[in-house]
Design an enzyme around this catalytic site. Structure first.
Site, PDB file in Angstrom:
ATOM      1  N   GLY A 120     -36.219 -57.581 -24.016  1.00 39.94           N
ATOM      2  CA  GLY A 120     -37.626 -57.201 -24.052  1.00 39.94           C
ATOM      3  C   GLY A 120     -38.547 -58.413 -24.006  1.00 39.94           C
ATOM      4  O   GLY A 120     -39.569 -58.405 -23.316  1.00 39.94           O
ATOM      5  N   VAL A 174     -29.688 -58.143 -28.295  1.00 42.56           N
ATOM      6  CA  VAL A 174     -29.749 -58.236 -26.841  1.00 42.56           C
ATOM      7  C   VAL A 174     -30.916 -57.411 -26.307  1.00 42.56           C
ATOM      8  O   VAL A 174     -31.657 -57.847 -25.417  1.00 42.56           O
ATOM      9  CB  VAL A 174     -28.424 -57.786 -26.199  1.00 42.56           C
ATOM     10  CG1 VAL A 174     -28.492 -57.923 -24.684  1.00 42.56           C
ATOM     11  CG2 VAL A 174     -27.266 -58.603 -26.745  1.00 42.56           C
ATOM     12  N   ASP A 175     -31.106 -56.213 -26.837  1.00 44.57           N
ATOM     13  CA  ASP A 175     -32.268 -55.407 -26.460  1.00 44.57           C
ATOM     14  C   ASP A 175     -33.562 -56.155 -26.749  1.00 44.57           C
ATOM     15  O   ASP A 175     -34.482 -56.190 -25.924  1.00 44.57           O
ATOM     16  CB  ASP A 175     -32.279 -54.088 -27.228  1.00 44.57           C
ATOM     17  CG  ASP A 175     -31.447 -53.007 -26.548  1.00 44.57           C
ATOM     18  OD1 ASP A 175     -31.182 -53.128 -25.344  1.00 44.57           O
ATOM     19  OD2 ASP A 175     -31.068 -52.045 -27.233  1.00 44.57           O
ATOM     20  N   LEU A 176     -33.648 -56.729 -27.942  1.00 45.05           N
ATOM     21  CA  LEU A 176     -34.869 -57.428 -28.329  1.00 45.05           C
ATOM     22  C   LEU A 176     -35.112 -58.642 -27.434  1.00 45.05           C
ATOM     23  O   LEU A 176     -36.240 -58.893 -26.992  1.00 45.05           O
ATOM     24  CB  LEU A 176     -34.783 -57.842 -29.796  1.00 45.05           C
ATOM     25  CG  LEU A 176     -34.634 -56.695 -30.796  1.00 45.05           C
ATOM     26  CD1 LEU A 176     -34.423 -57.235 -32.207  1.00 45.05           C
ATOM     27  CD2 LEU A 176     -35.848 -55.782 -30.760  1.00 45.05           C
TER      28      LEU A 176
END
Length: 383
Positions: A167, A162-164
């Protein structure tokens, strides 16, 4: 293109690293003496004591230490923002306003500035003040409920997906805002909540529920809409099959020595195979168990049936294709390149992830501060 990176952990730094890979001059701002939290998320640690985690999202950047909570530190950040094209942060809503760094205030001085904030749940939502991490987003956003073994416990993806993704969404939004600025001269504010990002990643599973009323469940490596599309054991090691068309299925069963399955009414079309997956799977398992994986991969490749080995991470990096295309050594460390290629060329990796505050003196000197002023800022813990 000048980018001021006030973000930390992963989503924001991952976005700014991609901008740096594309040629932007990115200044990463960190707290003096401590730095980004990911510098300490180990082991493993590099020789200089920096956690390996930090290295995945911070190459090709310059490093500045600055205490935004101090008046002099906030003033320096505002000067940098006034000269920047992009500012990225992941503070809780309202936090930047305390430092005079909120988007509206900055665009008064720099109308063309593109700001980007990565939040947990969206600044305009009832949950705006709640912090979030990738794991919590995977849990709350439904991703864990469809990941893992059938009848197993809800399971997160093995990387901070999810972070990736947030981003990458942020990078896309920033580039679109810059493109619009080319025509209007006006900046914009981009926001990407982690929660929105994970819901956006549900893709066909979301459509299965919204369109078909089918509640997705964990299925291990099987696919809810395509059969066969999963991993299978062989005589030695597992392989992955991705049969996306009926013609590929005809070629698969021919390779496996059971061509009659292509004429079986239960398996003629993908929709038939989805309905009768439990009848088909044991037959495929039995046939694949008669030879080692290497032999099946050879035969399937010759027949044009999509298949791959189920590799471990060490096996991935032992693959000559990976070494030739994706690995690069810089300043004594190894980086995985951006997958983006422009005109057939990989994006350059010119600088390793920087030591904490490595470029502070040079950046401050570029603002006109002399050595005495820089020394006083250091002594006060501002820089």
């Amino acid at each position: 293109m000048k980018v001021l990176d006030l973000s930390r952990i992963l989503a924001g730094p991952f976005a700014t690293m991609h901008l740096a890979d594309l040629g932007a001059d990115v200044i990463k701002v960190e707290l003096p003496g401590r730095g980004d939290e990911t510098r300490h998320w180990g082991p493993p640690f590099a020789a200089d004591g920096t956690a390996a985690y930090f290295t995945v999202a911070n190459r090709n950047k310059r490093a500045l230490t600055l205490d935004l909570g101090s008046a002099p530190g906030a003033a320096i950040a505002r000067r940098l923002a006034t000269a920047a094209d992009v500012l990225v942060d992941n503070f809780l809503p309202g936090r930047l306003a305390r430092f005079g760094l909120d988007p509206d205030a900055l665009r008064t001085a720099n109308p063309g500035l593109v700001t980007c904030t990565i939040t947990g749940f969206g600044s305009d939502s009832a949950a705006a003040g709640r912090p979030s991490f990738d794991f919590l987003a995977q849990a709350a956003g439904g991703l864990m409920s469809i990941t893992g073994a059938e009848d197993g416990v809800p399971t997160k993806v093995g990387v901070a997906i999810v972070d990736l993704a947030a981003g990458l969404f942020a990078t896309t939004g920033i580039l679109a805002a810059l493109r619009r600025r080319d025509h209007t001269g006006q900046g914009a504010h981009v926001e990407v909540p982690l929660f929105d990002a994970v819901v956006g990643l549900l893709a066909n599973q979301a459509a299965n529920w919204l369109v078909g009323g089918v509640e997705p469940v964990p299925m291990g490596n099987a696919h809810p809409n395509i059969v066969p599309y999963e991993s299978f054991p062989t005589a030695d090691r597992p392989l992955a099959l991705a049969v996306g068309t009926d013609r590929q299925f005809v070629r698969l069963v021919a390779v496996l020595g059971v061509p009659e399955l292509a004429d079986d009414d239960r398996f003629r079309t993908n929709a038939d195979r989805v309905r009768h997956r439990e009848a088909l799977r044991p037959v495929l398992i039995a046939r694949l168990a008669t030879a080692p994986r290497s032999r099946w991969l050879e035969l399937l490749d010759e027949a044009g049936v999509p298949a791959a080995p189920v590799n471990t991470v060490p096996e991935v990096f032992a693959d000559p294709l990976v070494a030739q295309r994706l690995l690069v050594e810089v300043d004594g460390g190894v980086q995985v390149r951006s997958p983006v290629r422009l005109d057939g060329r990989p994006l350059p990796v010119t600088d390793a992830p920087p030591a904490l505050g490595r470029d502070t003196d040079a950046i401050l000197a570029g603002l006109g501060l002399d050595a005495g002023e820089i020394g006083r800022l250091r002594s006060a813990g501002v820089a």
